[in-house]
Design a protein around this motif. Structure first.
Motif, short mmCIF file in Angstrom:
data_model
loop_
_atom_site.label_atom_id
_atom_site.label_comp_id
_atom_site.label_asym_id
_atom_site.label_seq_id
_atom_site.Cartn_x
_atom_site.Cartn_y
_atom_site.Cartn_z
N GLY A 150 36.45 23.26 29.93
CA GLY A 150 37.09 24.23 29.03
C GLY A 150 36.16 24.83 28.00
N ASP A 151 36.68 25.86 27.32
CA ASP A 151 35.96 26.58 26.28
C ASP A 151 36.57 26.29 24.92
OD1 ASP A 151 35.22 27.97 28.72
OD2 ASP A 151 34.34 29.49 27.39
N LEU A 152 35.70 26.10 23.93
CA LEU A 152 36.15 25.96 22.55
C LEU A 152 35.63 27.17 21.78
CD1 LEU A 152 37.32 24.21 20.16
CD2 LEU A 152 35.02 23.30 19.89
N LEU A 208 45.25 24.70 30.34
CA LEU A 208 44.67 24.75 29.00
C LEU A 208 43.15 24.83 29.17
CD1 LEU A 208 45.71 22.54 25.94
CD2 LEU A 208 43.75 24.03 26.06
N SER A 209 42.66 26.06 29.36
CA SER A 209 41.24 26.28 29.64
C SER A 209 40.45 26.56 28.37
CB SER A 209 41.06 27.47 30.58
OG SER A 209 41.58 27.16 31.85
N GLN A 210 41.18 26.91 27.29
CA GLN A 210 40.48 27.26 26.05
C GLN A 210 41.29 26.80 24.85
OE1 GLN A 210 38.30 31.19 24.44
NE2 GLN A 210 40.48 31.55 24.82
N VAL A 211 40.58 26.27 23.87
CA VAL A 211 41.18 25.97 22.57
C VAL A 211 40.49 26.87 21.54
CG1 VAL A 211 41.35 24.26 20.69
CG2 VAL A 211 41.94 23.60 23.03
N ILE A 212 41.32 27.54 20.72
CA ILE A 212 40.77 28.36 19.63
C ILE A 212 41.12 27.70 18.31
CG2 ILE A 212 40.84 30.61 18.47
CD1 ILE A 212 41.70 31.88 21.12
#
Length: 339
Positions: free
Chosen positions: A301-303, A241-245
């Protein structure tokens, strides 16, 4: 309440009589149990049909695949007085913990909602290094999600998710506020992801929440589209889970009976339901969604926030001030896609 539904009352009476006549101990207990259950149904039906409690809201809800199951629902509008009496007034030790009980660094809002005004509070800061471990990007040209013609918004949604998630080596969790947008995105992303040899999964498309979590962890580069329950309590550590959009700011449906009833009460008092109810609960849910990203001290991570209202509307600052890393980059869709 026995007069409300005479046939059901007669069934309850007959069950009680039969249980008294029965000589078999097991059957006696079984009949008594069924009588008690029927009595419960009777009380519930009578409460709803007579709208017994002025402090509650009552409504009917359809459920099931063909909408053939009817639920009778009721909910108290003020839980503070009940909890004050039955929980906090009992001289028992109670500890309430959560990462999202505070707003603007204070728990006042939560305390008044649950009747815990006299309870001591303590705020412990996060051990995670968000400044180093979390990158925040906000799209500044997303179309209005609620406009009459939704095609521009839905096309933008699909392009932004596809572009940002396929550029990630690891996995992405995209959070939605409704199932129709989620389904639309899923069906338009599926063929494109099959082409690049990666998986896209969606809530409500054949897998349970725990199966979806297992797939995300196992594959390490999947795209998962989730709604309601995925905003909170969903835990997947590491690069899977590297990114949450966040596709949209999570405002609750204002036409839900509980929201409608609370809005009426606030309107009578000359208060705005948006300021008092809708905004605070959306900010909490937003924080819960953001919290899916960094799950350990080593996690990075990226948001990506796709809702441009966070930059354009006055209330946007209330969401921005809750970001664990206040340094965000705002960019257009073409910049995101590297065009």
């Amino acid at each position: 309440s026995m007069e409300v539904l005479p046939p059901l009352s007669r069934v309850v009476r007959s069950l009680v009589e039969l249980s008294e006549l029965s000589e078999d101990e097991n059957r006696k207990l079984e009949l008594k149990d069924q009588a008690k259950r029927m009595q419960g149904y009777l009380m519930g039906l009578s409460e709803v049909s007579e709208l017994k409690d002025e402090g509650s809201v009552y409504w009917l809800e359809r459920a099931g695949k063909k909408n053939q199951i009817i639920h009778l629902r009721s909910a108290p509008l003020d839980i503070a007085s009940v909890l004050r009496r039955d929980l906090f007034g009992k001289q028992t030790s109670i500890i309430m913990t959560s990462a999202t009980l505070t707003r603007k660094g204070k728990a006042d809002c939560f305390k008044s909602q649950v009747g815990a005004e006299e309870v001591k509070e303590g705020i412990v800061h996060s051990p995670f290094d968000y400044l180093s471990n979390m990158q925040v990007r906000i799209l500044m040209d997303s179309p209005e999600p609620m406009s009459g013609n939704r095609d521009p918004y839905l096309n933008y949604l699909v392009e932004a998710i596809h572009g940002s998630a396929s550029a990630m080596e690891g996995g992405t969790l995209a959070l939605f506020t409704n199932y129709s947008d989620l389904k639309y995105a899923y069906h338009h992303l599926l063929p494109r992801w099959q082409k690049i040899g990666r998986s896209v999964y969606a809530q409500g498309e054949g897998f349970s929440r725990s199966e979806l979590r297992a797939k995300l962890i196992e594959e390490e580069d999947a795209l998962l589209l989730g709604a309601e329950s995925f905003w909170k309590g969903f835990d997947a550590k590491g690069p899977c889970l590297s990114q949450v959009i966040i596709t949209r700011l999570p405002f609750e449906n204002p036409s839900h009976p509980v929201m409608e009833a609370k809005t009426e009460i606030l309107a009578e008092a000359g208060k705005s339901s948006f300021i008092e109810l809708t905004l605070p609960s959306a900010v909490i849910r937003f924080r819960q969604g953001v919290g899916r990203l960094i799950r350990s001290q080593a996690d990075v991570g990226d948001l990506l926030i796709m809702d441009s209202r966070i930059l354009k509307k006055n209330y946007g600052s209330q969401f921005l001030s809750e970001l664990p890393n206040p340094n965000y980059e705002s960019l257009s869709l073409s910049e995101l896609l590297g065009e």
